[in-house]
Scaffold this motif. Sequence first.
Motif, PDB file in Angstrom:
ATOM      1  N   GLU A  37      15.805  -4.585  -9.342  1.00 34.22           N
ATOM      2  CA  GLU A  37      15.543  -5.013 -10.713  1.00 34.22           C
ATOM      3  C   GLU A  37      14.195  -5.716 -10.792  1.00 34.22           C
ATOM      4  OE1 GLU A  37      18.091  -7.054 -14.321  1.00 34.22           O
ATOM      5  OE2 GLU A  37      18.384  -7.830 -12.301  1.00 34.22           O
ATOM      6  N   VAL A  38      13.499  -5.514 -11.901  1.00 37.06           N
ATOM      7  CA  VAL A  38      12.256  -6.229 -12.184  1.00 37.06           C
ATOM      8  C   VAL A  38      12.500  -7.099 -13.409  1.00 37.06           C
ATOM      9  CG1 VAL A  38       9.814  -6.061 -12.774  1.00 37.06           C
ATOM     10  CG2 VAL A  38      10.852  -4.373 -11.227  1.00 37.06           C
ATOM     11  N   VAL A  39      12.439  -8.397 -13.213  1.00 39.25           N
ATOM     12  CA  VAL A  39      12.693  -9.355 -14.291  1.00 39.25           C
ATOM     13  C   VAL A  39      11.398 -10.090 -14.597  1.00 39.25           C
ATOM     14  CG1 VAL A  39      13.977 -11.408 -15.003  1.00 39.25           C
ATOM     15  CG2 VAL A  39      15.111  -9.638 -13.637  1.00 39.25           C
ATOM     16  N   ARG A 168      -0.016  -9.656   2.289  1.00 42.03           N
ATOM     17  CA  ARG A 168       0.469 -10.692   3.202  1.00 42.03           C
ATOM     18  C   ARG A 168       1.942 -11.004   2.941  1.00 42.03           C
ATOM     19  NH1 ARG A 168      -2.203 -16.551   2.786  1.00 42.03           N
ATOM     20  NH2 ARG A 168      -1.250 -16.313   0.724  1.00 42.03           N
ATOM     21  N   ALA A 169       2.333 -11.112   1.678  1.00 43.69           N
ATOM     22  CA  ALA A 169       3.734 -11.375   1.359  1.00 43.69           C
ATOM     23  C   ALA A 169       4.623 -10.204   1.783  1.00 43.69           C
ATOM     24  CB  ALA A 169       3.885 -11.646  -0.139  1.00 43.69           C
ATOM     25  N   LEU A 170       4.134  -8.988   1.575  1.00 40.16           N
ATOM     26  CA  LEU A 170       4.914  -7.802   1.937  1.00 40.16           C
ATOM     27  C   LEU A 170       5.061  -7.658   3.449  1.00 40.16           C
ATOM     28  CD1 LEU A 170       3.436  -5.214  -0.583  1.00 40.16           C
ATOM     29  CD2 LEU A 170       5.712  -6.242  -0.674  1.00 40.16           C
ATOM     30  N   ALA A 171       4.145  -8.246   4.200  1.00 45.36           N
ATOM     31  CA  ALA A 171       4.164  -8.100   5.657  1.00 45.36           C
ATOM     32  C   ALA A 171       5.429  -8.683   6.278  1.00 45.36           C
ATOM     33  CB  ALA A 171       2.932  -8.752   6.275  1.00 45.36           C
ATOM     34  N   MET A 172       6.076  -9.613   5.592  1.00 44.07           N
ATOM     35  CA  MET A 172       7.310 -10.204   6.101  1.00 44.07           C
ATOM     36  C   MET A 172       8.547  -9.383   5.721  1.00 44.07           C
ATOM     37  SD  MET A 172       6.525 -12.744   7.945  1.00 44.07           S
ATOM     38  CE  MET A 172       8.031 -13.707   8.087  1.00 44.07           C
ATOM     39  N   LYS A 173       8.312  -8.251   5.078  1.00 46.57           N
ATOM     40  CA  LYS A 173       9.382  -7.344   4.665  1.00 46.57           C
ATOM     41  C   LYS A 173      10.452  -8.054   3.835  1.00 46.57           C
ATOM     42  CE  LYS A 173       8.697  -4.166   8.534  1.00 46.57           C
ATOM     43  NZ  LYS A 173       9.303  -3.427   9.661  1.00 46.57           N
ATOM     44  N   PRO A 174      10.036  -8.698   2.751  1.00 49.47           N
ATOM     45  CA  PRO A 174      10.993  -9.442   1.931  1.00 49.47           C
ATOM     46  C   PRO A 174      11.923  -8.529   1.152  1.00 49.47           C
ATOM     47  CG  PRO A 174       8.884  -9.351   0.833  1.00 49.47           C
ATOM     48  CD  PRO A 174       8.678  -8.748   2.188  1.00 49.47           C
ATOM     49  N   GLU A 175      13.070  -9.044   0.831  1.00 50.42           N
ATOM     50  CA  GLU A 175      14.016  -8.323  -0.020  1.00 50.42           C
ATOM     51  C   GLU A 175      13.757  -8.600  -1.499  1.00 50.42           C
ATOM     52  OE1 GLU A 175      18.199  -8.346   1.460  1.00 50.42           O
ATOM     53  OE2 GLU A 175      17.388  -9.746   2.939  1.00 50.42           O
ATOM     54  N   LEU A 176      13.062  -9.690  -1.771  1.00 58.34           N
ATOM     55  CA  LEU A 176      12.759 -10.107  -3.146  1.00 58.34           C
ATOM     56  C   LEU A 176      11.332 -10.617  -3.178  1.00 58.34           C
ATOM     57  CD1 LEU A 176      13.549 -11.014  -6.079  1.00 58.34           C
ATOM     58  CD2 LEU A 176      14.379 -13.148  -5.048  1.00 58.34           C
ATOM     59  N   MET A 177      10.588 -10.224  -4.215  1.00 59.67           N
ATOM     60  CA  MET A 177       9.222 -10.704  -4.402  1.00 59.67           C
ATOM     61  C   MET A 177       9.143 -11.530  -5.685  1.00 59.67           C
ATOM     62  SD  MET A 177       6.779  -9.891  -2.121  1.00 59.67           S
ATOM     63  CE  MET A 177       5.227  -9.607  -2.981  1.00 59.67           C
ATOM     64  N   VAL A 194      -4.740  -5.725  -9.960  1.00 60.15           N
ATOM     65  CA  VAL A 194      -3.573  -6.421  -9.417  1.00 60.15           C
ATOM     66  C   VAL A 194      -2.296  -5.938 -10.105  1.00 60.15           C
ATOM     67  CG1 VAL A 194      -2.462  -8.671  -9.118  1.00 60.15           C
ATOM     68  CG2 VAL A 194      -4.922  -8.423  -8.739  1.00 60.15           C
ATOM     69  N   LEU A 195      -2.334  -5.770 -11.412  1.00 63.80           N
ATOM     70  CA  LEU A 195      -1.160  -5.263 -12.130  1.00 63.80           C
ATOM     71  C   LEU A 195      -0.787  -3.865 -11.648  1.00 63.80           C
ATOM     72  CD1 LEU A 195      -1.800  -6.425 -15.813  1.00 63.80           C
ATOM     73  CD2 LEU A 195      -0.356  -7.494 -14.072  1.00 63.80           C
ATOM     74  N   ALA A 196      -1.795  -3.052 -11.289  1.00 68.09           N
ATOM     75  CA  ALA A 196      -1.508  -1.700 -10.797  1.00 68.09           C
ATOM     76  C   ALA A 196      -0.715  -1.752  -9.500  1.00 68.09           C
ATOM     77  CB  ALA A 196      -2.812  -0.933 -10.606  1.00 68.09           C
ATOM     78  N   VAL A 197      -1.065  -2.692  -8.611  1.00 66.67           N
ATOM     79  CA  VAL A 197      -0.312  -2.838  -7.364  1.00 66.67           C
ATOM     80  C   VAL A 197       1.116  -3.285  -7.653  1.00 66.67           C
ATOM     81  CG1 VAL A 197      -0.128  -4.162  -5.223  1.00 66.67           C
ATOM     82  CG2 VAL A 197      -2.345  -3.270  -5.948  1.00 66.67           C
ATOM     83  N   MET A 198       1.268  -4.245  -8.564  1.00 67.88           N
ATOM     84  CA  MET A 198       2.609  -4.723  -8.919  1.00 67.88           C
ATOM     85  C   MET A 198       3.437  -3.610  -9.552  1.00 67.88           C
ATOM     86  SD  MET A 198       1.400  -8.462 -10.351  1.00 67.88           S
ATOM     87  CE  MET A 198       3.027  -8.928 -10.973  1.00 67.88           C
ATOM     88  N   HIS A 199       2.793  -2.801 -10.390  1.00 67.84           N
ATOM     89  CA  HIS A 199       3.473  -1.668 -11.017  1.00 67.84           C
ATOM     90  C   HIS A 199       3.948  -0.681  -9.950  1.00 67.84           C
ATOM     91  CE1 HIS A 199       3.479   1.001 -14.886  1.00 67.84           C
ATOM     92  NE2 HIS A 199       4.592   1.119 -14.198  1.00 67.84           N
ATOM     93  N   ASP A 200       3.104  -0.443  -8.956  1.00 65.83           N
ATOM     94  CA  ASP A 200       3.463   0.462  -7.870  1.00 65.83           C
ATOM     95  C   ASP A 200       4.661  -0.070  -7.079  1.00 65.83           C
ATOM     96  OD1 ASP A 200       2.786   2.807  -6.071  1.00 65.83           O
ATOM     97  OD2 ASP A 200       2.576   1.173  -4.643  1.00 65.83           O
ATOM     98  N   LEU A 201       4.688  -1.365  -6.837  1.00 64.23           N
ATOM     99  CA  LEU A 201       5.833  -1.963  -6.140  1.00 64.23           C
ATOM    100  C   LEU A 201       7.117  -1.770  -6.945  1.00 64.23           C
ATOM    101  CD1 LEU A 201       4.355  -5.356  -4.871  1.00 64.23           C
ATOM    102  CD2 LEU A 201       4.879  -3.331  -3.503  1.00 64.23           C
ATOM    103  N   GLY A 205      10.824   0.469  -6.178  1.00 66.27           N
ATOM    104  CA  GLY A 205      12.154  -0.120  -6.070  1.00 66.27           C
ATOM    105  C   GLY A 205      12.200  -1.538  -5.526  1.00 66.27           C
ATOM    106  N   MET A 206      11.046  -2.223  -5.440  1.00 64.04           N
ATOM    107  CA  MET A 206      11.035  -3.605  -4.986  1.00 64.04           C
ATOM    108  C   MET A 206      11.693  -4.499  -6.034  1.00 64.04           C
ATOM    109  SD  MET A 206      10.325  -6.073  -2.907  1.00 64.04           S
ATOM    110  CE  MET A 206       9.232  -5.369  -1.643  1.00 64.04           C
ATOM    111  N   THR A 207      12.587  -5.364  -5.596  1.00 66.84           N
ATOM    112  CA  THR A 207      13.177  -6.355  -6.489  1.00 66.84           C
ATOM    113  C   THR A 207      12.142  -7.431  -6.765  1.00 66.84           C
ATOM    114  OG1 THR A 207      15.296  -5.949  -5.394  1.00 66.84           O
ATOM    115  CG2 THR A 207      15.171  -7.846  -6.866  1.00 66.84           C
TER     116      THR A 207
END
Length: 260
Positions: A37-39, A168-177, A194-201, A205-207
Amino acid sequence: MSAIKTGAELLRVEALTKKFGEALILRGIDLSIREREVVAVIGPSGSGKSTLLRCLNALETPTSGRILFRGEPAFGEATSGGFKALPEREINRQRARIGMVFQRFNLFPHLTAIENVIAAPMWVRGLKRRDALAAGEQLLARVGLSDKANMYPAKLSGGQQQRVAIARALAMKPELMLFDEATSALDPELVGEVLAVMHDLARGGMTMVVVTHEMGFARQVANRIMFMDEGLILEEGPPELIFNQPREQRTREFFGKVSK
């Protein structure tokens, strides 16, 4: 983003409060976040949005209430007197499941982009440098910065620094961003990258829980909008409902002052 099918409940917050001195910043927050989910959390400055995110990542200790991650208490236990935090070592272990990107990039200035990305996996997870480098290079490629791997933060634009921070945040393989106004410190022409990267995440399916003032991004990407004011979630729902037919007068007043 309705095409992304959400999964099981990942995070639950119950009756969360936070005081700074006598000031009550969060006044009893209840929320649930499901997998994939993206909230988007929106609302006026000072409404408690950033404080909420900092509590979700144990950067602030709640005054009372509880946080559950996959059904288990996270960062501490609710007590009759408020909230008892876990030892710092256990908090750090749990925090690894939740990545956070801040308004300011907070990169290590003496490390290159790739070194910033691989530092935590090596220090916290004990990953060998060879393996960390391979994963880090993939992440920099994912955020479009393969050619900037050996550059220091001072030589990067604000947008590039923020994309390194996301890698860097993704490098820890988080379940939630968690994203706390990730574009607010950027020059307007750098916001889009930056928004384009967030949109891609989000498409991947990144929470995500995103505190943002970018209403167009929230409308386009989020599954759900939460509107906060004075430490409360006043209303929530799908973007088309919150943006087009807000229930609360305060929400309507807010939209009257910002571009949707």
